[in-house]
Scaffold this motif. Structure first.
Motif, PDB file in Angstrom:
ATOM      1  N   ASP A 299       0.843  -1.195   0.000  1.00  0.00           N
ATOM      2  CA  ASP A 299       0.000   0.000   0.000  1.00  0.00           C
ATOM      3  C   ASP A 299       0.879   1.247   0.000  1.00  0.00           C
ATOM      4  O   ASP A 299       1.927   1.267   0.649  1.00  0.00           O
ATOM      5  N   VAL A 300       0.477   2.271  -0.746  1.00  0.00           N
ATOM      6  CA  VAL A 300       1.235   3.530  -0.784  1.00  0.00           C
ATOM      7  C   VAL A 300       0.277   4.709  -0.619  1.00  0.00           C
ATOM      8  O   VAL A 300      -0.898   4.633  -0.988  1.00  0.00           O
ATOM      9  N   MET A 301       0.797   5.796  -0.058  1.00  0.00           N
ATOM     10  CA  MET A 301       0.019   7.019   0.125  1.00  0.00           C
ATOM     11  C   MET A 301       0.612   8.063  -0.814  1.00  0.00           C
ATOM     12  O   MET A 301       1.810   8.339  -0.775  1.00  0.00           O
ATOM     13  N   ILE A 302      -0.213   8.619  -1.688  1.00  0.00           N
ATOM     14  CA  ILE A 302       0.213   9.660  -2.616  1.00  0.00           C
ATOM     15  C   ILE A 302      -0.740  10.835  -2.443  1.00  0.00           C
ATOM     16  O   ILE A 302      -1.947  10.697  -2.667  1.00  0.00           O
ATOM     17  N   ASP A 303      -0.198  11.962  -2.044  1.00  0.00           N
ATOM     18  CA  ASP A 303      -0.981  13.184  -1.860  1.00  0.00           C
ATOM     19  C   ASP A 303      -2.233  12.931  -1.004  1.00  0.00           C
ATOM     20  O   ASP A 303      -3.346  13.278  -1.379  1.00  0.00           O
ATOM     21  N   HIS A 304      -2.024  12.269   0.134  1.00  0.00           N
ATOM     22  CA  HIS A 304      -3.083  11.965   1.104  1.00  0.00           C
ATOM     23  C   HIS A 304      -4.132  11.000   0.565  1.00  0.00           C
ATOM     24  O   HIS A 304      -5.238  10.910   1.081  1.00  0.00           O
ATOM     25  N   GLN A 305      -3.822  10.276  -0.498  1.00  0.00           N
ATOM     26  CA  GLN A 305      -4.729   9.287  -1.088  1.00  0.00           C
ATOM     27  C   GLN A 305      -4.079   7.910  -0.957  1.00  0.00           C
ATOM     28  O   GLN A 305      -2.960   7.714  -1.418  1.00  0.00           O
ATOM     29  N   LEU A 306      -4.772   6.961  -0.311  1.00  0.00           N
ATOM     30  CA  LEU A 306      -4.243   5.611  -0.137  1.00  0.00           C
ATOM     31  C   LEU A 306      -4.514   4.772  -1.379  1.00  0.00           C
ATOM     32  O   LEU A 306      -5.652   4.689  -1.853  1.00  0.00           O
ATOM     33  N   PHE A 307      -3.466   4.171  -1.917  1.00  0.00           N
ATOM     34  CA  PHE A 307      -3.582   3.225  -3.024  1.00  0.00           C
ATOM     35  C   PHE A 307      -3.160   1.861  -2.499  1.00  0.00           C
ATOM     36  O   PHE A 307      -2.039   1.694  -2.026  1.00  0.00           O
ATOM     37  N   GLN A 308      -4.064   0.898  -2.582  1.00  0.00           N
ATOM     38  CA  GLN A 308      -3.773  -0.429  -2.086  1.00  0.00           C
ATOM     39  C   GLN A 308      -2.910  -1.190  -3.085  1.00  0.00           C
ATOM     40  O   GLN A 308      -2.845  -0.846  -4.259  1.00  0.00           O
ATOM     41  N   THR A 309      -2.264  -2.234  -2.605  1.00  0.00           N
ATOM     42  CA  THR A 309      -1.434  -3.093  -3.444  1.00  0.00           C
ATOM     43  C   THR A 309      -2.193  -3.463  -4.716  1.00  0.00           C
ATOM     44  O   THR A 309      -3.366  -3.814  -4.668  1.00  0.00           O
ATOM     45  N   GLY A 310      -1.519  -3.348  -5.867  1.00  0.00           N
ATOM     46  CA  GLY A 310      -2.174  -3.693  -7.125  1.00  0.00           C
ATOM     47  C   GLY A 310      -1.595  -2.923  -8.296  1.00  0.00           C
ATOM     48  O   GLY A 310      -0.580  -2.236  -8.168  1.00  0.00           O
ATOM     49  N   SER A 311      -2.236  -3.041  -9.431  1.00  0.00           N
ATOM     50  CA  SER A 311      -1.812  -2.363 -10.654  1.00  0.00           C
ATOM     51  C   SER A 311      -2.801  -1.260 -10.996  1.00  0.00           C
ATOM     52  O   SER A 311      -4.019  -1.452 -10.877  1.00  0.00           O
ATOM     53  N   TYR A 312      -2.263  -0.122 -11.413  1.00  0.00           N
ATOM     54  CA  TYR A 312      -3.078   1.041 -11.737  1.00  0.00           C
ATOM     55  C   TYR A 312      -2.644   1.601 -13.079  1.00  0.00           C
ATOM     56  O   TYR A 312      -1.460   1.637 -13.397  1.00  0.00           O
ATOM     57  N   SER A 313      -3.600   2.062 -13.882  1.00  0.00           N
ATOM     58  CA  SER A 313      -3.307   2.753 -15.138  1.00  0.00           C
ATOM     59  C   SER A 313      -3.502   4.243 -14.917  1.00  0.00           C
ATOM     60  O   SER A 313      -4.386   4.649 -14.162  1.00  0.00           O
ATOM     61  N   ILE A 314      -2.680   5.051 -15.577  1.00  0.00           N
ATOM     62  CA  ILE A 314      -2.743   6.494 -15.418  1.00  0.00           C
ATOM     63  C   ILE A 314      -3.349   7.121 -16.678  1.00  0.00           C
ATOM     64  O   ILE A 314      -2.910   6.839 -17.786  1.00  0.00           O
ATOM     65  N   TYR A 315      -4.343   7.964 -16.467  1.00  0.00           N
ATOM     66  CA  TYR A 315      -4.976   8.701 -17.552  1.00  0.00           C
ATOM     67  C   TYR A 315      -4.896  10.189 -17.248  1.00  0.00           C
ATOM     68  O   TYR A 315      -4.599  10.578 -16.129  1.00  0.00           O
ATOM     69  N   LYS A 316      -5.153  11.028 -18.230  1.00  0.00           N
ATOM     70  CA  LYS A 316      -5.090  12.476 -18.041  1.00  0.00           C
ATOM     71  C   LYS A 316      -6.254  13.142 -18.773  1.00  0.00           C
ATOM     72  O   LYS A 316      -6.876  12.524 -19.648  1.00  0.00           O
ATOM     73  N   ILE A 317      -6.532  14.369 -18.374  1.00  0.00           N
ATOM     74  CA  ILE A 317      -7.522  15.191 -19.071  1.00  0.00           C
ATOM     75  C   ILE A 317      -6.813  16.504 -19.423  1.00  0.00           C
ATOM     76  O   ILE A 317      -6.701  17.394 -18.587  1.00  0.00           O
ATOM     77  N   PRO A 318      -6.264  16.610 -20.645  1.00  0.00           N
ATOM     78  CA  PRO A 318      -5.561  17.835 -21.003  1.00  0.00           C
ATOM     79  C   PRO A 318      -6.539  18.999 -21.197  1.00  0.00           C
ATOM     80  O   PRO A 318      -7.558  18.854 -21.855  1.00  0.00           O
ATOM     81  N   GLY A 319      -6.227  20.121 -20.545  1.00  0.00           N
ATOM     82  CA  GLY A 319      -7.045  21.317 -20.705  1.00  0.00           C
ATOM     83  C   GLY A 319      -6.381  22.276 -21.679  1.00  0.00           C
ATOM     84  O   GLY A 319      -5.214  22.110 -22.039  1.00  0.00           O
ATOM     85  N   LYS A 320      -7.089  23.263 -22.103  1.00  0.00           N
ATOM     86  CA  LYS A 320      -6.554  24.209 -23.075  1.00  0.00           C
ATOM     87  C   LYS A 320      -5.337  24.959 -22.535  1.00  0.00           C
ATOM     88  O   LYS A 320      -4.401  25.243 -23.268  1.00  0.00           O
ATOM     89  N   ASN A 321      -5.340  25.284 -21.240  1.00  0.00           N
ATOM     90  CA  ASN A 321      -4.240  26.059 -20.659  1.00  0.00           C
ATOM     91  C   ASN A 321      -3.349  25.249 -19.717  1.00  0.00           C
ATOM     92  O   ASN A 321      -2.549  25.825 -18.992  1.00  0.00           O
ATOM     93  N   GLN A 322      -3.475  23.951 -19.701  1.00  0.00           N
ATOM     94  CA  GLN A 322      -2.629  23.126 -18.832  1.00  0.00           C
ATOM     95  C   GLN A 322      -2.296  21.802 -19.480  1.00  0.00           C
ATOM     96  O   GLN A 322      -2.982  21.334 -20.303  1.00  0.00           O
TER      97      GLN A 322
END
Length: 62
Positions: free
Chosen positions: A39-62
């Motif tokens: 288990d890991v804590m990232i930015d006060h969010q607990l992620f349990q043991t496992g595999s995760y995929s990362i997605y994004k939402i690109p904005g016009k100015n970011q």
């Protein structure tokens, strides 16, 4: 971690190939995947043991 990288070449990426404000995978062929063996804590969010995929939402100015 599994990660693919988009090749920009001489193309305009945002607006034309990647539309704004829509969910996108972080790699050109497959979303970036992270596997944690404890288990890991990232930015006060607990992620349990496992595999995760990362997605994004690109904005016009970011």
């Amino acid at each position: 971690m599994i990660h693919s990288r988009l090749s920009k070449r001489d193309r305009e990426i945002f607006s034309s190939l990647v539309p704004h404000d829509q969910i996108r995978r972080t790699g050109p062929n497959k979303a970036t995947e992270i596997t944690s063996y404890k288990d890991v804590m990232i930015d006060h969010q607990l992620f349990q043991t496992g595999s995760y995929s990362i997605y994004k939402i690109p904005g016009k100015n970011q």
